[in-house]
Motif scaffolding. Sequence first.
Motif, PDB file in Angstrom:
ATOM      1  N   ALA A   6       8.222  -2.075   1.389  1.00 59.65           N
ATOM      2  CA  ALA A   6       7.725  -0.746   1.029  1.00 59.65           C
ATOM      3  C   ALA A   6       7.881  -0.579  -0.477  1.00 59.65           C
ATOM      4  N   LEU A  36       7.110   3.804  -1.677  1.00 61.28           N
ATOM      5  CA  LEU A  36       6.679   4.802  -0.689  1.00 61.28           C
ATOM      6  C   LEU A  36       7.508   6.075  -0.854  1.00 61.28           C
ATOM      7  N   ASP A  65       6.685   9.128   1.030  1.00 65.47           N
ATOM      8  CA  ASP A  65       6.625   9.971   2.222  1.00 65.47           C
ATOM      9  C   ASP A  65       7.625   9.448   3.249  1.00 65.47           C
ATOM     10  N   ASN A  71       6.195   8.222   6.548  1.00 64.68           N
ATOM     11  CA  ASN A  71       5.577   6.898   6.488  1.00 64.68           C
ATOM     12  C   ASN A  71       6.633   5.797   6.572  1.00 64.68           C
ATOM     13  N   THR A  79       8.078   5.593  10.103  1.00 64.98           N
ATOM     14  CA  THR A  79       7.112   4.989  11.024  1.00 64.98           C
ATOM     15  C   THR A  79       7.035   3.485  10.830  1.00 64.98           C
ATOM     16  N   LEU A  80       7.061   3.037   9.574  1.00 65.51           N
ATOM     17  CA  LEU A  80       7.009   1.600   9.305  1.00 65.51           C
ATOM     18  C   LEU A  80       8.256   0.880   9.824  1.00 65.51           C
ATOM     19  N   THR A 131      11.208   4.137  -3.706  1.00 63.20           N
ATOM     20  CA  THR A 131      10.962   4.392  -2.280  1.00 63.20           C
ATOM     21  C   THR A 131      11.993   5.380  -1.748  1.00 63.20           C
ATOM     22  N   GLU A 147       1.618   5.728  -1.440  1.00 58.72           N
ATOM     23  CA  GLU A 147       0.557   6.453  -0.729  1.00 58.72           C
ATOM     24  C   GLU A 147      -0.611   6.837  -1.638  1.00 58.72           C
ATOM     25  N   ASN A 178      -3.898   5.233   5.772  1.00 57.72           N
ATOM     26  CA  ASN A 178      -2.550   5.716   5.546  1.00 57.72           C
ATOM     27  C   ASN A 178      -1.597   4.525   5.462  1.00 57.72           C
ATOM     28  N   ALA A 179      -0.602   4.614   4.595  1.00 60.37           N
ATOM     29  CA  ALA A 179       0.318   3.493   4.375  1.00 60.37           C
ATOM     30  C   ALA A 179       1.009   3.059   5.661  1.00 60.37           C
ATOM     31  N   ALA A 180       1.439   4.015   6.472  1.00 57.10           N
ATOM     32  CA  ALA A 180       2.134   3.670   7.711  1.00 57.10           C
ATOM     33  C   ALA A 180       1.195   2.994   8.702  1.00 57.10           C
ATOM     34  N   SER A 219       1.532  -0.893   9.854  1.00 55.81           N
ATOM     35  CA  SER A 219       1.701  -1.124  11.293  1.00 55.81           C
ATOM     36  C   SER A 219       0.650  -2.092  11.828  1.00 55.81           C
TER      37      SER A 219
END
Length: 278
Positions: free
Chosen positions: A132, A135, A137, A140, A143-144, A162, A230, A258-260, A264
């Motif tokens: 990451a 990042l 958020d 996000n 979630t990752l 991050t 993001e 979206n980054a996540a 994913s």
Amino acid sequence: MTTHENAYPLKMRESAAMPDFVVTSRANARVKQLRAATSGNARLSGGLIAIEGETLVHEALRSGLLLKTVFVSERRVVPRGLPAGVEVLRCSNEVLQSAVETQSPQGIAALVLPKQWDLAEALRGEPLLLVAVGLQDPGNLGTLIRSAEAFGATGVLTTLGTVNAWNQKALRASAGSVFRMPVVAVTEAELVGLKARGIRLFAAVAAGENVVAAGAADFTQDCALLIGNEGAGLGQKFIDLADALITIPCPGPVESLNAAIAGSLLLYEASRQRGVSE
């Protein structure tokens, strides 16, 4: 990693009896510590993190984390299965709500000693890393981390800028995966060091020249997937550091994912390829 497998007595709480005393002061020392942990103030929290909700408390226990104090509101009973050594405080609804972040508190929170991971633990076995890069958020990132665990990654690495993985929103988004997935902050020099270990770096970018579709890339080897900020994506220095540039083909009229979601999907593709190769 700091482990806590033997941190509790073997005897578990046999009853869910509620403590008699009810904390009604927001100035209570433990409540103040919970408030500091919720806001991310490591100094005032004594290095503990705050978790909220029965799901995260259960996941923390399942993951072998050391729970220092459990806070229960007046409207709830003490959960069964807490180790005998855990301090339990019953608080008025107003006091507990003052110390947690969510708009609709679930009536249970805890102070937890987080696990500390090192890079070696993220590189175990046949490394599959998610990096990451800046990042911001927390949803996000959480979630990752959850996707990384789901798809068999060995670790999540975070660069300068991050968001903290113990951020309250990141914790909730990870649904407990952050308790088990090695999350390690790394420097640019350490990323360069991954290449010396034979780990290929794949930078996720939009379509362009010299960019390979994710399905055509080889993720069966030791590799790291770089996901950018993001708004700005990956900076040029990280793109230059990568061994290959990859993209997720999108037939729909969108500029980027979206980054996540992007991370994913790439983790899923890596998992799919590694499953096929076994």
